[in-house]
Design an enzyme around this catalytic site. Structure first.
Site, PDB file in Angstrom:
ATOM      1  N   SER A  19      20.282  -1.889   0.907  1.00 45.17           N
ATOM      2  CA  SER A  19      19.767  -3.013   0.129  1.00 45.17           C
ATOM      3  C   SER A  19      20.486  -3.132  -1.207  1.00 45.17           C
ATOM      4  O   SER A  19      21.166  -2.206  -1.654  1.00 45.17           O
ATOM      5  CB  SER A  19      18.259  -2.832  -0.128  1.00 45.17           C
TER       6      SER A  19
ATOM      7  N   LYS B 160      14.486  -6.989  -4.017  1.00 45.10           N
ATOM      8  CA  LYS B 160      15.213  -6.081  -3.127  1.00 45.10           C
ATOM      9  C   LYS B 160      15.632  -6.849  -1.884  1.00 45.10           C
ATOM     10  O   LYS B 160      14.797  -7.343  -1.134  1.00 45.10           O
ATOM     11  CB  LYS B 160      14.317  -4.903  -2.761  1.00 45.10           C
TER      12      LYS B 160
ATOM     13  N   ASP C 184      11.270  10.373   1.850  1.00 46.89           N
ATOM     14  CA  ASP C 184      12.499  10.178   1.066  1.00 46.89           C
ATOM     15  C   ASP C 184      12.221  10.333  -0.429  1.00 46.89           C
ATOM     16  O   ASP C 184      12.703   9.546  -1.242  1.00 46.89           O
ATOM     17  CB  ASP C 184      13.104   8.801   1.360  1.00 46.89           C
TER      18      ASP C 184
ATOM     19  N   ASP D 102      -4.147  10.970  12.323  1.00 43.91           N
ATOM     20  CA  ASP D 102      -5.210  11.951  12.093  1.00 43.91           C
ATOM     21  C   ASP D 102      -4.593  13.216  11.527  1.00 43.91           C
ATOM     22  O   ASP D 102      -3.379  13.325  11.392  1.00 43.91           O
ATOM     23  CB  ASP D 102      -5.980  12.250  13.383  1.00 43.91           C
TER      24      ASP D 102
END
Length: 372
Positions: free
Chosen positions: A101, A118, A213, A240
């Site tokens: 991006s 972005k 990340d 879960d």
């Protein structure tokens, strides 16, 4: 070469893009094979339809987007709209580039607010899942204090680009601070960590998401003293408490040992990444040797003892926090509830001290000039 061959024997095949990020392996026909990929269709009138496997449908146009969630009986359970038009934006300049991006600074004309736009190409199949991840995460928590605020998303048919309208964090990232200040002092870093841990706790305990990340470039600051998490393109949901991720995505540099071994992983993977990030910010350098390439780096993370802060330069509490985050055993790492707290500082004053006042005034002048 021995290290590379050893890694090949021990790990499944790993594929990287040009920026060093791990991507899904190609299928037999050479295309990217991501089992969680969702359908994309460009409709008449310049609207992109993204259909999620979780029954969420996103219609994105130049006027904004609608999210619809379908119940098992076929009826729409929810219908949520964000109006954020390309015609409402005045773009100034590029402020950053990522692996997939470009980020621009812009004015949202209706309210004269500076935003970050972005831009991601919708026709890049490898990036569609990232677009859906970003929309899912941000639209469901558009104003949570520890996450970059979400204003909406729109599509430009002429260019095939999706634009995310996000809060403009005028203090840059922790990576920017390291470049300017060389390192971040422990009292300042401790307060930044407190804010990041609160945001991670929300992602883990409320949203059941692993960010995957966490790194200095994805922790942003503003001049009001806030520290926020951004870039949710590779997040993964855990439905879960016993569900574990098995996907190999994100930046290898901050990847936990269990992820490098292609084992199942969970929230503790983010804690490892945060520990490496905090250590890099405190010392001013990444703690592993990156000169030998990706394979050598992964072997270091797997085989070498976990890095530790210089004890003569940091408090015992900080060293214990880093050591706990960088445990090779994921189960031994702390959760976001176990925080490291240091002495009080004024983060707003610190963030302002990092930036050139002339550059800041120039940005304000550009915005005010357009408003006038």
């Amino acid at each position: 070469m021995a290290g590379l061959e050893d890694l090949k024997r021990r790990l499944q095949p790993i594929f990287f893009d040009a920026d060093g990020n791990v991507v899904p392996p190609p299928a037999a026909d050479g295309t990217s094979d991501d089992s969680s990929s969702d359908d994309c269709e460009v409709l008449d009138g310049g609207t992109v339809n993204l259909l999620s496997r979780s029954s969420d449908e996103y219609n994105i146009s130049k006027l904004g987007f609608h999210k619809r969630t379908t119940r098992p009986d076929g009826d729409y359970a929810t219908d949520k709209a964000y109006r954020c038009s390309c015609h409402d934006m005045h773009i100034f300049d590029s402020v950053g580039n990522g692996a997939s991006s470009v980020v621009y600074r812009a004015i949202y004309v209706p309210v004269h607010r500076v935003l970050a736009l972005k831009k991601i190409n919708i026709f890049d199949k490898e990036r569609r899942q990232q677009i859906l991840n970003e929309i899912r995460t941000l639209s469901a928590a558009s104003c949570y204090p520890g996450l970059v605020e979400f204003q909406g998303v729109f599509y430009t048919p002429d260019s095939g680009e999706i634009y995310f309208a996000l809060e403009y964090m005028d203090g840059g990232s922790l990576a920017d601070i390291i470049r300017v200040k060389k390192f971040i002092t422990e009292p300042v870093l401790s307060h930044m960590l407190q804010k990041v841990l609160l945001a991670l706790r929300y992602l883990h305990e409320v949203r059941r998401l692993v960010h995957r990340d966490i790194k200095p470039a994805n922790l942003l600051l503003n001049l009001k003293g806030d520290t926020k998490i951004t870039d949710f393109g590779v997040t993964s949901g855990l439905h879960d408490s016993v569900t574990m991720c098995a996907t190999f995505l994100g930046s290898v540099t901050y990847m936990s040992p269990e992820r490098i071994r292609n084992e199942n992983y969970s929230y503790a993977a983010d804690i490892w990444s945060l520990g490496l990030t905090a250590l890099e910010c405190a010392t001013g350098r990444y703690p592993y040797d990156v000169n030998g390439g990706e394979a050598d780096l992964m072997l270091q993370i797997l085989e070498d003892p976990s890095p530790t802060p210089p004890q003569h330069m940091h408090s015992e509490e900080f060293c214990l926090f880093i050591d706990a985050c960088l445990q090779k055993d994921a189960d031994a790492r702390p959760t976001c509830d176990e925080k490291y707290e240091g002495p009080g500082v004024d983060l707003a004053e610190y963030n302002r001290s990092v930036h050139d006042p002339a550059e800041r005034l120039s940005q304000i002048a550009h915005a005010n000039q357009y408003s006038l």
